[in-house]
Design a protein around this motif. Structure first.
Motif, PDB file in Angstrom:
ATOM      1  N   PRO A  95       0.816  -1.223   0.000  1.00 26.32           N
ATOM      2  CA  PRO A  95       0.000   0.000   0.000  1.00 26.32           C
ATOM      3  C   PRO A  95       0.848   1.271   0.000  1.00 26.32           C
ATOM      4  O   PRO A  95       1.886   1.340   0.667  1.00 26.32           O
ATOM      5  N   LEU A  96       0.386   2.281  -0.749  1.00 31.12           N
ATOM      6  CA  LEU A  96       0.984   3.617  -0.756  1.00 31.12           C
ATOM      7  C   LEU A  96      -0.003   4.565  -0.099  1.00 31.12           C
ATOM      8  O   LEU A  96      -1.119   4.749  -0.599  1.00 31.12           O
ATOM      9  N   LYS A  97       0.377   5.141   1.013  1.00 32.92           N
ATOM     10  CA  LYS A  97      -0.494   6.062   1.746  1.00 32.92           C
ATOM     11  C   LYS A  97      -0.039   7.487   1.477  1.00 32.92           C
ATOM     12  O   LYS A  97       1.017   7.910   1.962  1.00 32.92           O
ATOM     13  N   LEU A  98      -0.826   8.220   0.690  1.00 35.53           N
ATOM     14  CA  LEU A  98      -0.504   9.603   0.360  1.00 35.53           C
ATOM     15  C   LEU A  98      -0.997  10.546   1.449  1.00 35.53           C
ATOM     16  O   LEU A  98      -1.891  10.200   2.235  1.00 35.53           O
ATOM     17  N   SER A  99      -0.416  11.744   1.504  1.00 38.65           N
ATOM     18  CA  SER A  99      -0.754  12.736   2.530  1.00 38.65           C
ATOM     19  C   SER A  99      -0.671  12.100   3.915  1.00 38.65           C
ATOM     20  O   SER A  99      -1.561  12.232   4.762  1.00 38.65           O
ATOM     21  N   CYS A 100       0.424  11.389   4.140  1.00 41.77           N
ATOM     22  CA  CYS A 100       0.619  10.635   5.381  1.00 41.77           C
ATOM     23  C   CYS A 100       2.093  10.690   5.747  1.00 41.77           C
ATOM     24  O   CYS A 100       2.963  10.678   4.866  1.00 41.77           O
ATOM     25  N   THR A 101       2.393  10.764   7.048  1.00 44.13           N
ATOM     26  CA  THR A 101       3.790  10.807   7.467  1.00 44.13           C
ATOM     27  C   THR A 101       3.986  10.080   8.793  1.00 44.13           C
ATOM     28  O   THR A 101       3.018   9.721   9.472  1.00 44.13           O
ATOM     29  N   VAL A 102       5.242   9.851   9.139  1.00 41.09           N
ATOM     30  CA  VAL A 102       5.598   9.260  10.431  1.00 41.09           C
ATOM     31  C   VAL A 102       5.817  10.398  11.414  1.00 41.09           C
ATOM     32  O   VAL A 102       6.638  11.294  11.161  1.00 41.09           O
TER      33      VAL A 102
END
Length: 423
Positions: free
Chosen positions: A207-214
């Motif tokens: 999965p690629l989660k856009l508008s997402c960060t750690v």
């Protein structure tokens, strides 16, 4: 004091291509200085294929691509010094370097080509809370561990950033038996090539989660997990969207930075967007006789484009050397330059200057600032349209280029060319 016509700083794909082109153009005394123990640069650890499709018309691995240039170098009298670190460039284009055989070297150069490449942005640049647990590293470091050293960095992976190195390592780690939980991307679009998104993520179900960060790492001795969160339009975490993801390894693919410490020390003007030197059509910098090419100038997607750009720099350096700084391609900034600017959705352009007396068509490379669909790339000078073409899709992760013809450059009345988008 040693004397060479041309000193090339860096023995990766850019430096080798530039040196070979300069030799082909008639430069006699050339030396390549490379800080690593071998030539080839980052290509040595890029064992995946996809290199050479544009330049050779063949699909090669990174080492295969580099080997072709290394073999060509061996056929010439170009001097190569590996394990040699360039420490400064003095006035008069004197290059100072050091190694454990020669000690300190001082080389008087007629011309210099800067081809030092780039480095990855580290964790320290991210302001990420959490302890200094092991298991947090850049994607390139993990690539070296796996492909060169034969070590697996971890078994349960989260990747932050969807640049090409991160995407490629998502596939590499999966093929080596690790579980890649996800790839998180701060922006609302991926920073990698479309083909890498398809081949490295989609084909493997990652999965690629856009508008997402750690937003935080967990663990003391070893990483135990990360907290991720969605971000708003200002790239700030949205409260209430936090999610803990168990993992033992966090790979960072959060951007590449041109290695321009030498460039700055030499007093060369830097473009604040590319973080590379401002150059003309032959890749000559603001300092006469000093040229730049490859990832030290602008971060490329494809090594094929690095080769093409470096050959331009090699030809420009050769013109400078053979004319002793007075011929075409060897002129200092004359005040008669045509300035190339980026506007309306175009983030930057290279080159930023074109000598009005140039003797060639000029290919202008650029990147857009966002994802655009059905947009028109427009190149103008005053009221004159030099180029117009509609594109189905433009994305920041894919470098674009347009060619301005010599005949058009010769007849321009304005001193500016603008590359922009019509959306």
């Amino acid at each position: 004091m040693m004397k060479y016509d041309l000193v090339v700083v860096g023995g990766g794909p850019a430096g080798m291509a530039a040196a070979l082109k300069a030799k082909e153009c008639g430069v006699k005394k050339i030396i390549i200085l490379e800080r690593a123990e071998t030539l080839g640069g980052i290509l040595e650890q890029c064992i995946h294929t996809g290199f050479g499709l544009h330049y050779f018309g063949q699909e090669l691995s990174g080492p295969e691509y580099a080997y072709r240039f290394i073999k060509e170098l061996e056929k010439t009298d170009i001097v190569v010094k590996t394990d040699t670190m360039v420490t400064e460039i003095l006035p008069g284009n004197v290059v100072v370097a050091t190694n454990n055989v020669d000690g300190i070297l001082r080389i008087n150069a007629t011309a210099i080509i800067l081809a030092m490449g780039c480095r990855e942005r580290p964790r320290g640049a991210l302001d990420m809370p959490g302890s200094r647990a092991s298991g947090v590293m850049t994607a390139g470091t993990a690539q070296k561990y796996v492909n060169i050293n034969g070590y697996m960095p971890g078994k349960k992976i989260v990747i932050l950033g969807s640049g090409d190195i991160g995407l490629i390592m998502a596939r590499r780690m999966t093929l080596e038996g690790a579980k890649v939980e996800m790839v998180c991307e701060l922006m609302p679009y991926s920073g990698g090539l479309t083909r890498n998104i398809v081949q490295c993520l989609d084909d493997l179900g990652i999965p690629l989660k856009l508008s997402c960060t750690v937003i935080k790492t967990h663990g003391i001795g070893r990483l135990e997990g990360v907290t991720i969160a969605k971000v708003d339009e200002n790239r700030r975490p949205i409260p209430g969207t936090e999610e803990f993801v168990e993992c033992d390894t966090l790979l960072l693919s959060v951007g590449l930075i041109p290695e321009n410490e030498l460039t700055r020390m030499a007093g060369i003007i830097i473009d604040p967007v590319t973080n590379g030197a401002i150059v003309d059509e032959y890749r000559q910098t603001s300092r006469s006789g000093v040229f730049a090419c490859g990832n030290v100038l602008q971060v490329h997607d494809l090594v094929d484009y690095v080769t093409q750009e470096s050959q331009i720099a090699g030809e420009g350096a050769a013109k400078y050397i053979l004319s002793k700084g007075k011929g075409k391609g060897g002129k200092s900034r004359s005040g008669r330059d045509i300035h190339v600017t980026a506007k309306n959705g175009v983030r930057y352009v290279v080159p930023q200057n074109i000598n009005r007396s140039t003797d060639r068509d000029v290919k202008i490379y650029f990147r857009v600032a966002d994802v655009y669909r059905d947009a028109t790339v427009l190149v103008t000078s005053g009221d004159k349209v030099l180029y117009r073409k509609k594109k189905r899709k433009l994305a920041p992760g894919e470098m674009e280029n347009v060619t301005v013809k010599l005949d058009d450059i010769a007849t321009l009345e304005a001193n500016e060319i603008t590359v922009k988008l019509e959306v």
